[in-house]
Design a protein around this motif. Sequence first.
Motif, PDB file in Angstrom:
ATOM      1  N   SER A 410      -9.880   8.855  -0.365  1.00  0.00           N
ATOM      2  CA  SER A 410      -9.307   8.471   0.918  1.00  0.00           C
ATOM      3  C   SER A 410     -10.291   8.409   2.175  1.00  0.00           C
ATOM      4  CB  SER A 410      -8.396   9.818   1.415  1.00  0.00           C
ATOM      5  OG  SER A 410      -9.142  10.835   1.494  1.00  0.00           O
ATOM      6  N   SER A 411     -11.535   8.984   1.864  1.00  0.00           N
ATOM      7  CA  SER A 411     -12.483   8.896   3.158  1.00  0.00           C
ATOM      8  C   SER A 411     -12.955   7.490   3.200  1.00  0.00           C
ATOM      9  CB  SER A 411     -13.567   9.962   2.743  1.00  0.00           C
ATOM     10  OG  SER A 411     -14.223   9.404   1.677  1.00  0.00           O
ATOM     11  N   GLU A 412     -12.659   6.403   2.216  1.00  0.00           N
ATOM     12  CA  GLU A 412     -13.203   5.382   2.112  1.00  0.00           C
ATOM     13  C   GLU A 412     -12.229   4.290   2.861  1.00  0.00           C
ATOM     14  OE1 GLU A 412     -14.232   4.061  -1.469  1.00  0.00           O
ATOM     15  OE2 GLU A 412     -15.513   5.427  -1.909  1.00  0.00           O
ATOM     16  N   ASP A 413     -11.166   4.684   3.387  1.00  0.00           N
ATOM     17  CA  ASP A 413     -10.046   3.983   3.976  1.00  0.00           C
ATOM     18  C   ASP A 413      -9.196   4.637   5.091  1.00  0.00           C
ATOM     19  OD1 ASP A 413      -8.561   1.173   3.618  1.00  0.00           O
ATOM     20  OD2 ASP A 413      -6.990   2.721   3.827  1.00  0.00           O
ATOM     21  N   ASP A 414      -9.165   3.724   6.326  1.00  0.00           N
ATOM     22  CA  ASP A 414      -8.408   4.447   7.289  1.00  0.00           C
ATOM     23  C   ASP A 414      -7.087   4.998   7.045  1.00  0.00           C
ATOM     24  OD1 ASP A 414     -10.739   4.445   8.614  1.00  0.00           O
ATOM     25  OD2 ASP A 414     -10.008   2.641   9.715  1.00  0.00           O
ATOM     26  N   GLU A 415      -6.150   3.894   6.311  1.00  0.00           N
ATOM     27  CA  GLU A 415      -4.773   4.170   6.126  1.00  0.00           C
ATOM     28  C   GLU A 415      -4.515   5.455   4.911  1.00  0.00           C
ATOM     29  OE1 GLU A 415      -0.946   2.095   4.135  1.00  0.00           O
ATOM     30  OE2 GLU A 415      -2.748   0.736   4.707  1.00  0.00           O
ATOM     31  N   ALA A 416      -5.485   5.395   4.091  1.00  0.00           N
ATOM     32  CA  ALA A 416      -5.546   6.308   2.975  1.00  0.00           C
ATOM     33  C   ALA A 416      -5.934   7.608   3.645  1.00  0.00           C
ATOM     34  CB  ALA A 416      -6.319   6.107   1.783  1.00  0.00           C
TER      35      ALA A 416
END
Length: 532
Positions: A410-416
């Motif tokens: 999740s840290s690689e994507d804002d929405e995630a």
Amino acid sequence: MQLDVDEMITNIFWADHEMIRDYELFGDTLSCDTTFRTNKEFRPLAIFTSFNHFRMMVIFGVALMYDETIPSFVWLFKKNLEAMSGKKPFTFFTDQDQAMANVISQVMPDVKHGLCTFHINQNAMKHLGYLYGAGSTFGSDFNACMFLYEEENELEEVWESLLESYNLKDNEWMTKTWELRRKWAHVYMKLSYKAGMRSTQLSESLNAKLKKHLKSNLHLDQFLTQLNKVIFDKRYNEKEAAHGSREKMVRLKYPSCPILLHAAKLYTPHLFDLFHKELDISLGCKVIQSKVLGDEIRCVIQKHGQEREYVVLASVELDALGAKTFGGVRCSCRKFESFGILCGHAIKVLSLLNVMEIPEKYILPRWRLDAKSCSSKGKEVMVEETDRKFVISARYRHLCPKMVTLAAWSSEDDEACRLVEDTITSLGVQVKNIFLSKHGHDASSSGADIDMGIDSIDPILKNAKGLKKKFTDHARKGGRRLKPWYEKLKKRAKGVPQPQFSQNEAPMREVVNLVSELCSTGSCQNYNDRQF
């Protein structure tokens, strides 16, 4: 942390949850090195490392030690096992430190102890430097004994020939090295799983990176902060490798080969390249003999242009309908048993049996492209319900890898990231309501047991008076290590030339030489004992 009788901190070991998760998957082979010195007290830094599925360095734990004695290593290795739920590696690599060797046999007697081949080569240069001159083949002959020979009797013959050729039969270092051959020779090391590791150079390569971040005047909290930066850099490199493997297509020399297409879907790029090489080797192999022995097929494989023969045994099983199916394969080279991928000799036999894909039993999870994604699938917590403390610890260890994996994704994507954050907040409220409904106001006290991980913190550690100071007789600026003679030769050659004196200035020459000698040996305080 470990305290002495004066409540001063002597040794510190730490491993975070991601290190523990990585150890669960990649801790089958372990390397420990303590050559890096961190501060003006000359404290050794011990680092536990290995290969991950991209054949990149992964760090399992770090320790700031007071000394390199047997009691310190006993404490360190036991704490490392305790943090990793008691899981032991198959093979443990160290340099030729006798203290660590004694502790491994004491704490982990069933673990294969391997010696770093890089350090063995360095020691060979130190003790037999005169044999490494121009035109000498001693270095290549010595390395052949470590890496090439497959049979024990073959190694013994070659070693005897080496001793005779270079007149080393009475050499003490060569005698001691031969006594330790089961820890460095390929013919013995191939009998245990080592994931392709033969040295502690993973830790050695980390030293240069550490020197940029760790200075001699750092306080303990600053030291840990800077060390974390190095660890996070390594983890970021792994994420970049994972991202690149998803974005790039592997290049196939044989795009119609089913087993190669299967390997491309399963393995990381580096492991796929290694498997590709083994497939190329299989194409250059021939079956010079084949026999059916009951439900087993015995094949003798020989590579084109070579005399060495390999024996491959393949088992055949009967399914429910009575049809023959592939059961398993074993090769005398033990490539799979020691590294984790099939060798070219075994692939040759698989093609003879019309096996078009890699059998599931020969795909190790540690080499898969989705190694971290599937590491915690299908696992259940099996504990004794009577021991509440152990139940809490086991559940904690079961959930942590999943939560760490979720955080990494999740840290690689804002929405995630927002989704995971909102979900965790919602889950926190639900879990809290469950505790309140079952335990009332005692719910908050249970959370502290979960945070303990393994054991609760010893109250005496809370009263620690600080880091124990280490005083050395030969303090060196920046904690520099002692250099062997062969490293000093180059520096001396580039040094300032000695002053020249005439015959009438002989007394002055003697004074200069004496002062140089005293300064180089560090014994200037004893100058009164010398007669000028």
